[in-house]
Scaffold this active site. Sequence first.
Site, PDB file in Angstrom:
ATOM      1  N   VAL A 113     -17.645 -10.840  -6.272  1.00 12.79           N
ATOM      2  CA  VAL A 113     -17.797 -11.932  -7.245  1.00 12.79           C
ATOM      3  C   VAL A 113     -16.586 -12.845  -7.128  1.00 12.79           C
ATOM      4  O   VAL A 113     -15.443 -12.382  -7.179  1.00 12.79           O
ATOM      5  CB  VAL A 113     -17.869 -11.394  -8.695  1.00 12.79           C
ATOM      6  CG1 VAL A 113     -17.999 -12.543  -9.695  1.00 12.79           C
ATOM      7  CG2 VAL A 113     -19.014 -10.414  -8.854  1.00 12.79           C
ATOM      8  N   GLU A 129     -25.899 -19.820   2.396  1.00  8.39           N
ATOM      9  CA  GLU A 129     -26.292 -18.558   3.022  1.00  8.39           C
ATOM     10  C   GLU A 129     -27.284 -18.879   4.151  1.00  8.39           C
ATOM     11  O   GLU A 129     -27.901 -19.955   4.147  1.00  8.39           O
ATOM     12  CB  GLU A 129     -26.993 -17.655   2.000  1.00  8.39           C
ATOM     13  CG  GLU A 129     -26.151 -17.296   0.777  1.00  8.39           C
ATOM     14  CD  GLU A 129     -25.249 -16.098   1.004  1.00  8.39           C
ATOM     15  OE1 GLU A 129     -25.608 -15.221   1.797  1.00  8.39           O
ATOM     16  OE2 GLU A 129     -24.176 -16.056   0.373  1.00  8.39           O
ATOM     17  N   ARG A 166     -23.342  -6.113  17.880  1.00  6.53           N
ATOM     18  CA  ARG A 166     -23.158  -7.069  18.988  1.00  6.53           C
ATOM     19  C   ARG A 166     -22.035  -6.607  19.927  1.00  6.53           C
ATOM     20  O   ARG A 166     -21.220  -5.751  19.573  1.00  6.53           O
ATOM     21  CB  ARG A 166     -22.817  -8.445  18.410  1.00  6.53           C
ATOM     22  CG  ARG A 166     -23.977  -9.033  17.602  1.00  6.53           C
ATOM     23  CD  ARG A 166     -23.531 -10.188  16.751  1.00  6.53           C
ATOM     24  NE  ARG A 166     -22.539  -9.783  15.759  1.00  6.53           N
ATOM     25  CZ  ARG A 166     -21.863 -10.626  14.995  1.00  6.53           C
ATOM     26  NH1 ARG A 166     -22.058 -11.912  15.104  1.00  6.53           N
ATOM     27  NH2 ARG A 166     -20.993 -10.183  14.114  1.00  6.53           N
ATOM     28  N   ILE A 191     -11.099 -14.934  -5.702  1.00  9.60           N
ATOM     29  CA  ILE A 191     -10.545 -15.019  -7.068  1.00  9.60           C
ATOM     30  C   ILE A 191     -10.392 -13.616  -7.644  1.00  9.60           C
ATOM     31  O   ILE A 191     -11.361 -12.855  -7.681  1.00  9.60           O
ATOM     32  CB  ILE A 191     -11.481 -15.815  -8.013  1.00  9.60           C
ATOM     33  CG1 ILE A 191     -11.824 -17.180  -7.420  1.00  9.60           C
ATOM     34  CG2 ILE A 191     -10.869 -15.948  -9.401  1.00  9.60           C
ATOM     35  CD1 ILE A 191     -12.904 -17.925  -8.188  1.00  9.60           C
ATOM     36  N   LYS A 215     -24.138 -11.821  -9.096  1.00  5.01           N
ATOM     37  CA  LYS A 215     -22.731 -11.855  -9.517  1.00  5.01           C
ATOM     38  C   LYS A 215     -22.597 -11.740 -11.029  1.00  5.01           C
ATOM     39  O   LYS A 215     -21.712 -11.029 -11.518  1.00  5.01           O
ATOM     40  CB  LYS A 215     -22.078 -13.134  -8.995  1.00  5.01           C
ATOM     41  CG  LYS A 215     -21.956 -13.137  -7.461  1.00  5.01           C
ATOM     42  CD  LYS A 215     -21.607 -14.510  -6.927  1.00  5.01           C
ATOM     43  CE  LYS A 215     -21.412 -14.510  -5.415  1.00  5.01           C
ATOM     44  NZ  LYS A 215     -21.346 -15.858  -4.853  1.00  5.01           N
ATOM     45  N   ALA A 251       0.825  -1.222   0.000  1.00  2.00           N
ATOM     46  CA  ALA A 251       0.000   0.000   0.000  1.00  2.00           C
ATOM     47  C   ALA A 251       0.855   1.266   0.000  1.00  2.00           C
ATOM     48  O   ALA A 251       0.373   2.355  -0.272  1.00  2.00           O
ATOM     49  CB  ALA A 251      -0.920   0.002   1.219  1.00  2.00           C
TER      50      ALA A 251
HETATM   51  N1  HSE Z   1     -23.306 -18.334  -0.554  1.00  2.00           N
HETATM   52  C1  HSE Z   1     -22.290 -17.869  -1.444  1.00  2.00           C
HETATM   53  C2  HSE Z   1     -21.756 -19.063  -2.226  1.00  2.00           C
HETATM   54  C3  HSE Z   1     -21.202 -17.181  -0.658  1.00  2.00           C
HETATM   55  O1  HSE Z   1     -22.128 -20.204  -1.871  1.00  2.00           O
HETATM   56  O2  HSE Z   1     -21.031 -18.907  -3.187  1.00  2.00           O
HETATM   57  C4  HSE Z   1     -20.213 -16.405  -1.459  1.00  2.00           C
HETATM   58  O3  HSE Z   1     -20.779 -15.365  -2.185  1.00  2.00           O
END
Ligand code: HSE
Length: 399
Positions: free
Chosen positions: A127, A185, A44, A131, A200, A31
């Site tokens: 995305v 998720e 939290r 990667i 994505k 950086a």
């Molecule tokens: N739930 C997503 C996946 C997490 O399974 O690719 C990453 O974006």
Amino acid sequence: MAKVAIMGFGTVGSGVYEIIKDNASRVAENAGEALETKYILDIRDFDDHPDKHLFTKDVNDIINDSEVSIVAEVMGGLHPAYEFTKSMLMAGKSVVTSNKELVATYGTELLGIAEEKNVNYLFEASVGGGIPVLRPLSRCLAANNITRIAGILNGTTNYILYEMFTNNKSFNDALADAQANGYAERNPAADIEGHDACRKIAILASLASGVEVDAERISTEGIVDITLDDVKCAEAAGGVIKLIGYADIADGKVYSHVAPMFIKNDNMLSGINGVFNGILITGDAVGDVMFYGAGAGKLPTASAVVADMVDSAIHSSRRKLIGWKKPETDIMDDGAEKSFRYLIRCKNTEQEIMALTNTGIVYNENGTVAFTTEAMTAKECTTLSDKLGKVESAIRILD
Ligand code: HSE
């Protein structure tokens, strides 16, 4: 020294904090200055955390602190991530994020504010997790017209399909496994119904075309209807089924869908297994380029978030140009004229099938027959299916 803040101390947020701390000298070297976490925002309590003094529940602490120049938004979801991001950009801070839902929904507006304020809004982690794909697509492939993107963009569904193919698990058993392993998720609908992959591919297609591709207008199917019969037929046809985020760009128009697609074993995407992601991008000069790696997970995703923080520090006085504009005309192609070959599974006899279409039967066992068609539009496929009357599934083939 650049003072930074992390909004959200979940899986990715804690990974960002750890990388900034553990890889401090490497990050500083890249950086050009050290990054120091000044705040962590979370609702939290983290009273037992060794750096508990960094935690705040009040976003205004960050907004009003002119020392903080870079903020990582890793909260996920649309609200209050949208409001917080907007406030940070308006306050002249660069924001980096892994939040694909926010980028796909409000990206155009947030990029506009970043431009106005001469700060960065970067989202490499949104995305493909760890990667590197958005920056290579925008910069390293800048000499190309991108003609096609086909990506395995969701690790959870790739894991489920892989388990169905390799371990003969039912969809429900494979989903339960994915949840037990922490891949899915919180609400698995976003994964299995294709919405996560839709966001994505919308981001990838927007970057590739330079104009906003509206995620709401991308035809999106998930993998909930894929059965072990489909698996058997795909294997007999010499391939696998993957959930593909697909976009093609031609003559200023973008066609995009998310759907399970049949992929022959000689296609590179067929070998992307388990929770990994793979993205095949085609440029008119470079040809095919493949990106592969961990599409999710704490440290892989945080790796991309921190890299964007590093880039923001480097480009603190000159904006990093990555993004898209609002289109001046409607750029979405509704796909009515798009042709794909299909892998069809039905209960018809071979004679009934051969009477309607000149094709190769790939599977015939216990009354289930599968065949592949010539390229046809979705409407033509529906007409053929209606005529056959006993079609159970029709899966597009990725050629
Ligand atoms: N739930 C997503 C996946 C997490 O399974 O690719 C990453 O974006």
